[in-house]
Design a protein around this motif. Sequence first.
Motif, PDB file in Angstrom:
ATOM      1  N   GLU A  12      -1.093   5.838  11.808  1.00  0.00           N
ATOM      2  CA  GLU A  12      -0.793   6.192  10.724  1.00  0.00           C
ATOM      3  C   GLU A  12       0.473   7.137  11.306  1.00  0.00           C
ATOM      4  O   GLU A  12       1.800   6.923  10.513  1.00  0.00           O
ATOM      5  CB  GLU A  12      -1.904   7.088   9.661  1.00  0.00           C
ATOM      6  CG  GLU A  12      -1.149   7.547   8.701  1.00  0.00           C
ATOM      7  CD  GLU A  12      -1.165   6.590   7.529  1.00  0.00           C
ATOM      8  OE1 GLU A  12      -0.682   6.876   6.459  1.00  0.00           O
ATOM      9  OE2 GLU A  12      -1.484   5.452   7.925  1.00  0.00           O
ATOM     10  N   ARG A  26       3.461   4.939  12.059  1.00  0.00           N
ATOM     11  CA  ARG A  26       4.116   4.330  10.865  1.00  0.00           C
ATOM     12  C   ARG A  26       4.941   5.156  10.237  1.00  0.00           C
ATOM     13  O   ARG A  26       6.108   4.701   9.533  1.00  0.00           O
ATOM     14  CB  ARG A  26       2.824   3.640   9.963  1.00  0.00           C
ATOM     15  CG  ARG A  26       3.319   3.069   8.800  1.00  0.00           C
ATOM     16  CD  ARG A  26       2.065   2.662   7.922  1.00  0.00           C
ATOM     17  NE  ARG A  26       1.536   3.963   7.483  1.00  0.00           N
ATOM     18  CZ  ARG A  26       2.050   4.536   6.311  1.00  0.00           C
ATOM     19  NH1 ARG A  26       3.200   4.478   5.768  1.00  0.00           N
ATOM     20  NH2 ARG A  26       1.381   5.736   6.003  1.00  0.00           N
ATOM     21  N   LYS A  70       8.321   5.791  11.791  1.00  0.00           N
ATOM     22  CA  LYS A  70       9.150   4.598  11.851  1.00  0.00           C
ATOM     23  C   LYS A  70       9.729   4.718  10.556  1.00  0.00           C
ATOM     24  O   LYS A  70      11.024   4.491  10.148  1.00  0.00           O
ATOM     25  CB  LYS A  70       8.410   3.419  11.979  1.00  0.00           C
ATOM     26  CG  LYS A  70       8.100   3.014  13.232  1.00  0.00           C
ATOM     27  CD  LYS A  70       7.346   1.637  13.535  1.00  0.00           C
ATOM     28  CE  LYS A  70       7.191   1.335  14.747  1.00  0.00           C
ATOM     29  NZ  LYS A  70       6.427   0.115  15.250  1.00  0.00           N
ATOM     30  N   PHE A  71       9.065   5.041   9.345  1.00  0.00           N
ATOM     31  CA  PHE A  71       9.583   5.254   8.175  1.00  0.00           C
ATOM     32  C   PHE A  71      10.859   6.257   7.944  1.00  0.00           C
ATOM     33  O   PHE A  71      11.938   5.921   7.306  1.00  0.00           O
ATOM     34  CB  PHE A  71       8.566   5.458   6.981  1.00  0.00           C
ATOM     35  CG  PHE A  71       8.894   5.395   5.476  1.00  0.00           C
ATOM     36  CD1 PHE A  71       9.247   4.264   4.642  1.00  0.00           C
ATOM     37  CD2 PHE A  71       9.335   6.702   4.919  1.00  0.00           C
ATOM     38  CE1 PHE A  71       9.575   4.320   3.397  1.00  0.00           C
ATOM     39  CE2 PHE A  71       9.944   6.709   3.712  1.00  0.00           C
ATOM     40  CZ  PHE A  71       9.962   5.478   2.978  1.00  0.00           C
ATOM     41  N   LYS A  98      13.894   5.155   9.310  1.00  0.00           N
ATOM     42  CA  LYS A  98      14.529   4.115   8.630  1.00  0.00           C
ATOM     43  C   LYS A  98      15.445   4.555   7.654  1.00  0.00           C
ATOM     44  O   LYS A  98      16.375   4.138   7.536  1.00  0.00           O
ATOM     45  CB  LYS A  98      13.348   3.167   8.235  1.00  0.00           C
ATOM     46  CG  LYS A  98      14.118   1.800   7.341  1.00  0.00           C
ATOM     47  CD  LYS A  98      12.929   0.909   6.989  1.00  0.00           C
ATOM     48  CE  LYS A  98      11.529   1.528   6.348  1.00  0.00           C
ATOM     49  NZ  LYS A  98      10.661   0.526   5.901  1.00  0.00           N
ATOM     50  N   ASP A 127       3.829   2.943   2.448  1.00  0.00           N
ATOM     51  CA  ASP A 127       4.668   1.870   3.257  1.00  0.00           C
ATOM     52  C   ASP A 127       3.870   1.255   4.247  1.00  0.00           C
ATOM     53  O   ASP A 127       3.105   1.960   4.999  1.00  0.00           O
ATOM     54  CB  ASP A 127       5.869   2.584   3.759  1.00  0.00           C
ATOM     55  CG  ASP A 127       6.759   1.590   4.613  1.00  0.00           C
ATOM     56  OD1 ASP A 127       7.355   0.618   3.752  1.00  0.00           O
ATOM     57  OD2 ASP A 127       7.031   1.697   5.850  1.00  0.00           O
ATOM     58  N   LYS A 128       3.856   0.046   4.093  1.00  0.00           N
ATOM     59  CA  LYS A 128       3.107  -0.899   5.312  1.00  0.00           C
ATOM     60  C   LYS A 128       1.770  -0.263   5.346  1.00  0.00           C
ATOM     61  O   LYS A 128       0.875  -0.782   6.229  1.00  0.00           O
ATOM     62  CB  LYS A 128       3.749  -0.706   6.538  1.00  0.00           C
ATOM     63  CG  LYS A 128       5.263  -1.145   6.582  1.00  0.00           C
ATOM     64  CD  LYS A 128       5.598  -1.560   7.921  1.00  0.00           C
ATOM     65  CE  LYS A 128       7.015  -1.772   8.127  1.00  0.00           C
ATOM     66  NZ  LYS A 128       8.019  -2.226   7.246  1.00  0.00           N
ATOM     67  N   LYS A 129       1.085  -0.110   4.178  1.00  0.00           N
ATOM     68  CA  LYS A 129      -0.317  -0.077   3.965  1.00  0.00           C
ATOM     69  C   LYS A 129      -1.080  -1.362   4.091  1.00  0.00           C
ATOM     70  O   LYS A 129      -0.366  -2.184   3.533  1.00  0.00           O
ATOM     71  CB  LYS A 129      -0.999   0.717   2.751  1.00  0.00           C
ATOM     72  CG  LYS A 129      -0.612   2.212   2.953  1.00  0.00           C
ATOM     73  CD  LYS A 129      -1.428   2.870   3.623  1.00  0.00           C
ATOM     74  CE  LYS A 129      -1.345   4.607   3.327  1.00  0.00           C
ATOM     75  NZ  LYS A 129      -2.077   5.255   4.019  1.00  0.00           N
ATOM     76  N   LYS A 130      -2.293  -1.679   4.620  1.00  0.00           N
ATOM     77  CA  LYS A 130      -2.894  -3.019   4.454  1.00  0.00           C
ATOM     78  C   LYS A 130      -3.054  -3.512   2.944  1.00  0.00           C
ATOM     79  O   LYS A 130      -2.738  -4.587   2.765  1.00  0.00           O
ATOM     80  CB  LYS A 130      -4.196  -3.011   5.376  1.00  0.00           C
ATOM     81  CG  LYS A 130      -3.964  -2.788   6.761  1.00  0.00           C
ATOM     82  CD  LYS A 130      -5.587  -2.785   7.486  1.00  0.00           C
ATOM     83  CE  LYS A 130      -5.115  -2.512   8.843  1.00  0.00           C
ATOM     84  NZ  LYS A 130      -6.406  -2.380   9.712  1.00  0.00           N
ATOM     85  N   LYS A 143      -1.542  -3.349  -0.741  1.00  0.00           N
ATOM     86  CA  LYS A 143      -0.322  -3.124  -1.512  1.00  0.00           C
ATOM     87  C   LYS A 143      -0.772  -2.047  -2.663  1.00  0.00           C
ATOM     88  O   LYS A 143      -1.926  -2.127  -3.148  1.00  0.00           O
ATOM     89  CB  LYS A 143       0.195  -4.202  -2.439  1.00  0.00           C
ATOM     90  CG  LYS A 143       0.669  -5.337  -1.235  1.00  0.00           C
ATOM     91  CD  LYS A 143       2.079  -4.981  -0.994  1.00  0.00           C
ATOM     92  CE  LYS A 143       2.626  -5.976  -0.002  1.00  0.00           C
ATOM     93  NZ  LYS A 143       3.642  -5.574   0.889  1.00  0.00           N
TER      94      LYS A 143
END
Length: 166
Positions: A4, A7, A10-11, A14, A85-88, A90
């Motif tokens: 987590e 992740r 990275k966000f 970005k 963002d990018k959770k398994k 939606k």
Amino acid sequence: MDIESIRIKKFIKKIKGWSFLVFLFLKLPLAFIAGLRVKELTFEKATVTAPFSFWNKNPFKSIYFAVLAMAAELSTGILALMHVDKKKTKISMLVVGMQSKFYKKSTSKVKFICKNGNEISDVINKTLKSGNGEIVVANSKGYDKNGVCVAEFNITWSFKAKNSKS
């Protein structure tokens, strides 16, 4: 460092680059034209600025209230985007309410700060566990160049985990 945290890092990276400007241009063109910028983003806090410019002013020589609302909403929304963002699974997210107070005329760049990242994360985790829609009220305060609070917004967000299709 857990998955987590990686992740989220990275966000954050970005949205600091040119790709975020492209995102604004394509997905939020008025925010792009208004010159809104994410200046700080952490797990708990987001800071968004709105410049005082030709595009943002009203006839009373201050920043148009809709620009202030847009910056306040972005300061809460970028935290929400980061946490979904990018959770398994939606997750749908939607603004379902907004309250505002204006304290002073905005005649310089305004910095909106939202410190509700933990609450937003908790509500997203709650909807992932329950599958039910959940709401959270995120507060964003706008400060002028002298550090004076010129406006305050409470943005109510709704989150709901989407069912995966079998």
